[in-house]
Write a protein that holds these residues in place. Structure first.
Motif, PDB file in Angstrom:
ATOM      1  N   VAL A  45       0.829  -1.207   0.000  1.00  0.00           N
ATOM      2  CA  VAL A  45       0.000   0.000   0.000  1.00  0.00           C
ATOM      3  C   VAL A  45       0.867   1.262   0.000  1.00  0.00           C
ATOM      4  CG1 VAL A  45      -0.322   0.116   2.512  1.00  0.00           C
ATOM      5  CG2 VAL A  45      -1.998   1.158   1.014  1.00  0.00           C
ATOM      6  N   TYR A  46       1.997   1.243   0.701  1.00  0.00           N
ATOM      7  CA  TYR A  46       2.893   2.405   0.725  1.00  0.00           C
ATOM      8  C   TYR A  46       3.541   2.625  -0.638  1.00  0.00           C
ATOM      9  CZ  TYR A  46       2.394   2.245   5.771  1.00  0.00           C
ATOM     10  OH  TYR A  46       1.879   2.256   7.032  1.00  0.00           O
ATOM     11  N   LEU A  47       3.979   1.550  -1.270  1.00  0.00           N
ATOM     12  CA  LEU A  47       4.618   1.673  -2.579  1.00  0.00           C
ATOM     13  C   LEU A  47       3.637   2.148  -3.644  1.00  0.00           C
ATOM     14  CD1 LEU A  47       6.782  -1.574  -2.483  1.00  0.00           C
ATOM     15  CD2 LEU A  47       7.554   0.787  -2.166  1.00  0.00           C
ATOM     16  N   LYS A  48       2.448   1.570  -3.645  1.00  0.00           N
ATOM     17  CA  LYS A  48       1.456   1.973  -4.646  1.00  0.00           C
ATOM     18  C   LYS A  48       0.973   3.399  -4.426  1.00  0.00           C
ATOM     19  CE  LYS A  48      -0.046  -2.576  -5.940  1.00  0.00           C
ATOM     20  NZ  LYS A  48      -1.141  -3.516  -6.099  1.00  0.00           N
ATOM     21  N   ALA A  49       0.753   3.786  -3.174  1.00  0.00           N
ATOM     22  CA  ALA A  49       0.271   5.139  -2.890  1.00  0.00           C
ATOM     23  C   ALA A  49       1.368   6.181  -3.102  1.00  0.00           C
ATOM     24  CB  ALA A  49      -0.263   5.223  -1.462  1.00  0.00           C
ATOM     25  N   HIS A  50       2.624   5.784  -2.967  1.00  0.00           N
ATOM     26  CA  HIS A  50       3.736   6.706  -3.230  1.00  0.00           C
ATOM     27  C   HIS A  50       3.838   7.010  -4.713  1.00  0.00           C
ATOM     28  CE1 HIS A  50       7.713   8.492  -3.240  1.00  0.00           C
ATOM     29  NE2 HIS A  50       8.069   7.608  -4.157  1.00  0.00           N
ATOM     30  N   ASP A  51       3.649   5.983  -5.522  1.00  0.00           N
ATOM     31  CA  ASP A  51       3.822   6.112  -6.967  1.00  0.00           C
ATOM     32  C   ASP A  51       2.516   6.397  -7.716  1.00  0.00           C
ATOM     33  OD1 ASP A  51       5.822   6.137  -8.898  1.00  0.00           O
ATOM     34  OD2 ASP A  51       5.316   4.129  -9.582  1.00  0.00           O
ATOM     35  N   GLY A  52       1.381   6.331  -6.997  1.00  0.00           N
ATOM     36  CA  GLY A  52       0.094   6.556  -7.647  1.00  0.00           C
ATOM     37  C   GLY A  52      -0.371   5.389  -8.485  1.00  0.00           C
ATOM     38  N   ASP A  53       0.127   4.187  -8.181  1.00  0.00           N
ATOM     39  CA  ASP A  53      -0.268   2.980  -8.918  1.00  0.00           C
ATOM     40  C   ASP A  53      -1.655   2.511  -8.485  1.00  0.00           C
ATOM     41  OD1 ASP A  53       2.084   2.875 -10.319  1.00  0.00           O
ATOM     42  OD2 ASP A  53       3.026   1.392  -9.014  1.00  0.00           O
ATOM     43  N   TYR A  54      -2.306   1.813  -9.371  1.00  0.00           N
ATOM     44  CA  TYR A  54      -3.646   1.267  -9.128  1.00  0.00           C
ATOM     45  C   TYR A  54      -3.633   0.425  -7.855  1.00  0.00           C
ATOM     46  CZ  TYR A  54      -8.075  -1.068 -10.174  1.00  0.00           C
ATOM     47  OH  TYR A  54      -9.360  -1.545 -10.126  1.00  0.00           O
ATOM     48  N   LEU A  55      -4.560   0.705  -6.944  1.00  0.00           N
ATOM     49  CA  LEU A  55      -4.668  -0.026  -5.673  1.00  0.00           C
ATOM     50  C   LEU A  55      -6.001  -0.751  -5.636  1.00  0.00           C
ATOM     51  CD1 LEU A  55      -3.647  -0.637  -2.778  1.00  0.00           C
ATOM     52  CD2 LEU A  55      -4.764   1.481  -2.063  1.00  0.00           C
ATOM     53  N   ARG A  56      -5.939  -2.059  -5.431  1.00  0.00           N
ATOM     54  CA  ARG A  56      -7.159  -2.870  -5.362  1.00  0.00           C
ATOM     55  C   ARG A  56      -7.073  -3.750  -4.128  1.00  0.00           C
ATOM     56  NH1 ARG A  56      -7.936  -6.561 -10.288  1.00  0.00           N
ATOM     57  NH2 ARG A  56      -5.890  -7.132  -9.558  1.00  0.00           N
ATOM     58  N   HIS A  67      -8.853   2.028  -6.269  1.00  0.00           N
ATOM     59  CA  HIS A  67      -8.656   3.439  -6.616  1.00  0.00           C
ATOM     60  C   HIS A  67      -7.551   3.482  -7.659  1.00  0.00           C
ATOM     61  CE1 HIS A  67      -7.867   7.717  -6.391  1.00  0.00           C
ATOM     62  NE2 HIS A  67      -9.058   7.809  -5.818  1.00  0.00           N
ATOM     63  N   GLU A  68      -7.732   4.331  -8.669  1.00  0.00           N
ATOM     64  CA  GLU A  68      -6.784   4.367  -9.787  1.00  0.00           C
ATOM     65  C   GLU A  68      -5.471   5.062  -9.469  1.00  0.00           C
ATOM     66  OE1 GLU A  68      -8.259   5.459 -13.564  1.00  0.00           O
ATOM     67  OE2 GLU A  68     -10.059   4.248 -13.355  1.00  0.00           O
ATOM     68  N   SER A  69      -5.488   6.083  -8.620  1.00  0.00           N
ATOM     69  CA  SER A  69      -4.242   6.810  -8.328  1.00  0.00           C
ATOM     70  C   SER A  69      -4.230   7.304  -6.882  1.00  0.00           C
ATOM     71  CB  SER A  69      -4.066   7.979  -9.296  1.00  0.00           C
ATOM     72  OG  SER A  69      -5.169   8.859  -9.193  1.00  0.00           O
ATOM     73  N   PRO A  70      -4.035   6.398  -5.930  1.00  0.00           N
ATOM     74  CA  PRO A  70      -4.034   6.784  -4.526  1.00  0.00           C
ATOM     75  C   PRO A  70      -2.802   7.603  -4.148  1.00  0.00           C
ATOM     76  CG  PRO A  70      -3.301   4.538  -4.731  1.00  0.00           C
ATOM     77  CD  PRO A  70      -3.728   4.980  -6.104  1.00  0.00           C
ATOM     78  N   ALA A  71      -2.944   8.408  -3.097  1.00  0.00           N
ATOM     79  CA  ALA A  71      -1.827   9.176  -2.555  1.00  0.00           C
ATOM     80  C   ALA A  71      -1.903   9.117  -1.031  1.00  0.00           C
ATOM     81  CB  ALA A  71      -1.887  10.619  -3.022  1.00  0.00           C
ATOM     82  N   LEU A  72      -0.865   8.581  -0.426  1.00  0.00           N
ATOM     83  CA  LEU A  72      -0.783   8.455   1.029  1.00  0.00           C
ATOM     84  C   LEU A  72       0.380   9.288   1.514  1.00  0.00           C
ATOM     85  CD1 LEU A  72      -1.605   7.069   3.711  1.00  0.00           C
ATOM     86  CD2 LEU A  72      -0.055   5.229   3.093  1.00  0.00           C
ATOM     87  N   SER A  73       0.105  10.233   2.392  1.00  0.00           N
ATOM     88  CA  SER A  73       1.162  11.017   3.026  1.00  0.00           C
ATOM     89  C   SER A  73       1.414  10.450   4.417  1.00  0.00           C
ATOM     90  CB  SER A  73       0.751  12.481   3.153  1.00  0.00           C
ATOM     91  OG  SER A  73       0.565  13.059   1.881  1.00  0.00           O
ATOM     92  N   CYS A  74       2.683  10.388   4.807  1.00  0.00           N
ATOM     93  CA  CYS A  74       3.025   9.841   6.112  1.00  0.00           C
ATOM     94  C   CYS A  74       3.832  10.870   6.898  1.00  0.00           C
ATOM     95  CB  CYS A  74       3.845   8.576   5.966  1.00  0.00           C
ATOM     96  SG  CYS A  74       2.985   7.240   5.147  1.00  0.00           S
ATOM     97  N   GLY A  75       3.396  11.152   8.106  1.00  0.00           N
ATOM     98  CA  GLY A  75       4.119  12.021   9.029  1.00  0.00           C
ATOM     99  C   GLY A  75       4.386  11.226  10.294  1.00  0.00           C
ATOM    100  N   LEU A  76       5.540  10.563  10.336  1.00  0.00           N
ATOM    101  CA  LEU A  76       5.868   9.697  11.462  1.00  0.00           C
ATOM    102  C   LEU A  76       7.086  10.260  12.197  1.00  0.00           C
ATOM    103  CD1 LEU A  76       5.573   6.310   9.535  1.00  0.00           C
ATOM    104  CD2 LEU A  76       3.798   7.470  10.851  1.00  0.00           C
ATOM    105  N   ALA A  77       6.920  10.498  13.484  1.00  0.00           N
ATOM    106  CA  ALA A  77       8.012  11.001  14.316  1.00  0.00           C
ATOM    107  C   ALA A  77       8.698   9.808  14.993  1.00  0.00           C
ATOM    108  CB  ALA A  77       7.488  11.985  15.355  1.00  0.00           C
ATOM    109  N   VAL A  78       9.503   9.105  14.232  1.00  0.00           N
ATOM    110  CA  VAL A  78      10.113   7.862  14.686  1.00  0.00           C
ATOM    111  C   VAL A  78      11.207   8.165  15.704  1.00  0.00           C
ATOM    112  CG1 VAL A  78      11.349   5.800  13.941  1.00  0.00           C
ATOM    113  CG2 VAL A  78       9.591   6.811  12.464  1.00  0.00           C
ATOM    114  N   GLN A  79      11.128   7.471  16.824  1.00  0.00           N
ATOM    115  CA  GLN A  79      12.129   7.625  17.893  1.00  0.00           C
ATOM    116  C   GLN A  79      13.245   6.613  17.712  1.00  0.00           C
ATOM    117  OE1 GLN A  79      11.621  10.184  20.064  1.00  0.00           O
ATOM    118  NE2 GLN A  79       9.840  10.581  18.769  1.00  0.00           N
TER     119      GLN A  79
END
Length: 82
Positions: A45-56, A67-79
């Motif tokens: 899901v991260y790879l497809k949403a980063h590149d806008g690839d078809y997600l099923r 969805h034909e062109s998903p976009a996922l933004s991630c804001g992670l404050a990793v310790q």
């Protein structure tokens, strides 16, 4: 979105019109994608949403969604892990 399984993250991303922010104070998302609830890692899901690839997604109990062109933004404050 914070502590979500990959199936739940994909489902919510599609339900929100293909646009979603995952924000968290920890790196739990990496632990889940790395195999916390499964035998293998799964960053699909991260790879497809980063590149806008078809997600099923599809499960017997939930049916299919896509969805034909998903976009996922991630804001992670990793310790640091010591």
């Amino acid at each position: 979105m914070d502590d979500e399984t990959l199936e739940s993250l994909s489902k919510t991303l599609i339900e929100q019109g293909g646009r979603l922010l995952q924000a968290a104070a920890e790196g739990t998302a990496f632990e889940i994608a790395g195999g916390r609830y499964a035998d293998d890692e799964n960053f699909d899901v991260y790879l497809k949403a980063h590149d806008g690839d078809y997600l099923r997604t599809g499960r017997i109990g939930r049916g299919r969604q896509s969805h034909e062109s998903p976009a996922l933004s991630c804001g992670l404050a990793v310790q640091p892990d010591e």
